[in-house]
Design an enzyme around this catalytic site. Structure first.
Site, short mmCIF file in Angstrom:
data_model
loop_
_atom_site.label_atom_id
_atom_site.label_comp_id
_atom_site.label_asym_id
_atom_site.label_seq_id
_atom_site.Cartn_x
_atom_site.Cartn_y
_atom_site.Cartn_z
N GLU A 40 0.84 -1.21 0.00
CA GLU A 40 0.00 0.00 0.00
C GLU A 40 0.87 1.26 0.00
OE1 GLU A 40 -3.09 0.26 -0.51
OE2 GLU A 40 -4.30 -1.23 0.56
N ASN B 107 1.27 4.12 -2.91
CA ASN B 107 1.07 5.54 -2.61
C ASN B 107 2.24 6.39 -3.09
OD1 ASN B 107 -1.43 5.23 -1.50
ND2 ASN B 107 -0.81 5.56 0.62
N ARG C 274 -7.86 5.85 -10.51
CA ARG C 274 -8.94 4.92 -10.16
C ARG C 274 -9.06 3.83 -11.22
NH1 ARG C 274 -12.24 6.56 -6.05
NH2 ARG C 274 -13.96 5.31 -6.83
N1 LIG Z 1 3.04 9.41 -0.18
C1 LIG Z 1 2.05 10.30 -0.33
N2 LIG Z 1 2.30 11.54 -0.82
C2 LIG Z 1 1.32 12.45 -0.96
N3 LIG Z 1 0.02 12.21 -0.65
C3 LIG Z 1 -0.30 11.00 -0.15
C4 LIG Z 1 0.68 9.98 0.03
N4 LIG Z 1 0.08 8.89 0.56
C5 LIG Z 1 -1.22 9.21 0.68
N5 LIG Z 1 -1.47 10.47 0.26
C6 LIG Z 1 -2.76 11.19 0.30
O1 LIG Z 1 -3.63 10.55 1.23
C7 LIG Z 1 -4.83 10.11 0.58
C8 LIG Z 1 -5.30 8.81 1.20
O2 LIG Z 1 -4.33 7.77 0.94
P1 LIG Z 1 -4.83 6.25 0.90
O3 LIG Z 1 -3.68 5.39 0.57
O4 LIG Z 1 -5.58 5.97 2.15
O5 LIG Z 1 -5.91 6.24 -0.27
P2 LIG Z 1 -5.66 6.29 -1.86
O6 LIG Z 1 -4.22 6.01 -2.15
O7 LIG Z 1 -6.20 7.55 -2.38
O8 LIG Z 1 -6.55 5.08 -2.35
P3 LIG Z 1 -6.25 3.50 -2.12
O9 LIG Z 1 -5.06 3.40 -1.22
O10 LIG Z 1 -7.47 2.96 -1.49
O11 LIG Z 1 -6.00 2.93 -3.46
C9 LIG Z 1 -4.45 10.01 -0.89
O12 LIG Z 1 -5.56 10.11 -1.74
C10 LIG Z 1 -3.48 11.20 -1.04
O13 LIG Z 1 -4.20 12.41 -1.15
MG LIG Z 2 -3.25 4.36 -1.32
#
Ligand SMILES: Nc1ncnc2c1ncn2[C@@H]1O[C@H](COP(=O)(O)OP(=O)(O)OP(=O)(O)O)[C@@H](O)[C@H]1O
Ligand SMILES: [Mg+2]
Lengths: 138, 117
Positions: A45, A49, A98
């Protein structure tokens, strides 16, 4: 044992290589399968990210018989509101992301759920660092 | 049921899987196009039904120790997917059924959902 991985920011298909590699190494070292699974999912995960929200980054994994310490550091855009980002379902992912299978807003909650210690530090315009620990119960 | 049974129930096409992999027993499944939704439920799910056709479907299955990916709606996987699945010993099937129908058919035959941690 300390492992370092560079996560390339421009190649989505390779995101997950570090998690896969760590998973295989832990298997060889004989860690219990539930510990391996928690580590793999949390790291995966985080790796995703770093690719979809930042421009890639660096992973350090320290493995000992008692715990696995993971540090994920990127120099991406940072997270303005961490509390919000930690909520189930909160995501800033674009339609394009997405369509690649991510953006449910479950990644950070999953990372917190599967690890015994979870810390996230972020500064807008500077980057994000996630530190996680999973204890080995065996 | 086994992976072989799934091929039968879903009139699926086998894209990767050898005899040994096809004989594996599977009891729990999960269906989603969003990988973090899949990763939120970790209790021994063996089958991933998805419309996602890129390598991350295989990587998600790998992290979860899943045995089989079913691509729904007759979608073909992108390049590298089968190659990666072969390296990781994960079966890949393709069915013309929609997600809803594919899940329904497998549920009817006894496959169940996983549990959250
Ligand atoms: N390394 C990062 N750098 C910048 N923003 C981040 C980072 N990790 C997370 N985020 C921010 O936090 C939000 C939530 O992260 P999260 O991993 O929970 O969900 P997601 O990545 O959007 O979707 P999913 O993980 O369910 O595929 C992201 O949409 C983004 O805006
Ligand atoms: Mg994510």
């Amino acid at each position: 044992m300390t492992l370092h991985y560079i996560v390339p920011g421009d190649d989505f298909t390779r995101a997950g290589e570090a998690s896969g590699d760590l998973k295989r190494k832990m298997k060889k070292l004989g860690f219990p399968s539930d510990v391996i699974r928690k580590v793999s999912i949390a790291l995966y995960e985080g790796e995703i990210n770093m690719v979809i929200h930042a421009y890639g980054g660096e992973i350090t994994a320290e493995i000992s018989s008692s715990e696995i310490d993971l540090t994920l550091a990127d120099t991406g855009p940072g997270i303005p509101d961490i509390e919000k980002a930690m909520q189930d379902g909160y995501s800033t992912a674009t339609e394009q992301v997405r369509n690649l299978g991510f953006g449910a807003g479950m990644g950070l909650p999953n990372m917190k759920k599967y690890t015994d210690e979870f810390q996230i530090e972020s500064e807008v315009g500077v980057g994000t660092t996630v530190r996680m620990k999973v204890y080995n119960h065996s | 049921m086994t992976v072989r049974d799934i091929i039968d129930y879903l009139d699926a096409e086998l894209l990767f899987g050898d005899d040994e992999l096809l004989d594996q027993e599977v009891q729990h499944a999960c269906g989603s196009d969003m990988m973090s939704d899949v990763l939120a439920f970790v209790k021994d799910q063996a089958v991933l039904l998805t419309g996602l056709i890129n390598t991350q479907a295989v990587r998600t299955a790998e992290m979860m120790d899943m045995k089989c990916i079913v691509l729904v709606r007759g979608k073909d996987p992108l390049e590298n997917v089968i190659e990666l699945a072969r390296e990781r010993d994960i079966c890949v099937l393709k069915t013309e059924h929609t997600m809803f129908c594919a899940c329904g058919i497998l549920y009817k035959h006894g496959l169940r959902g996983g549990h959250s941690v």
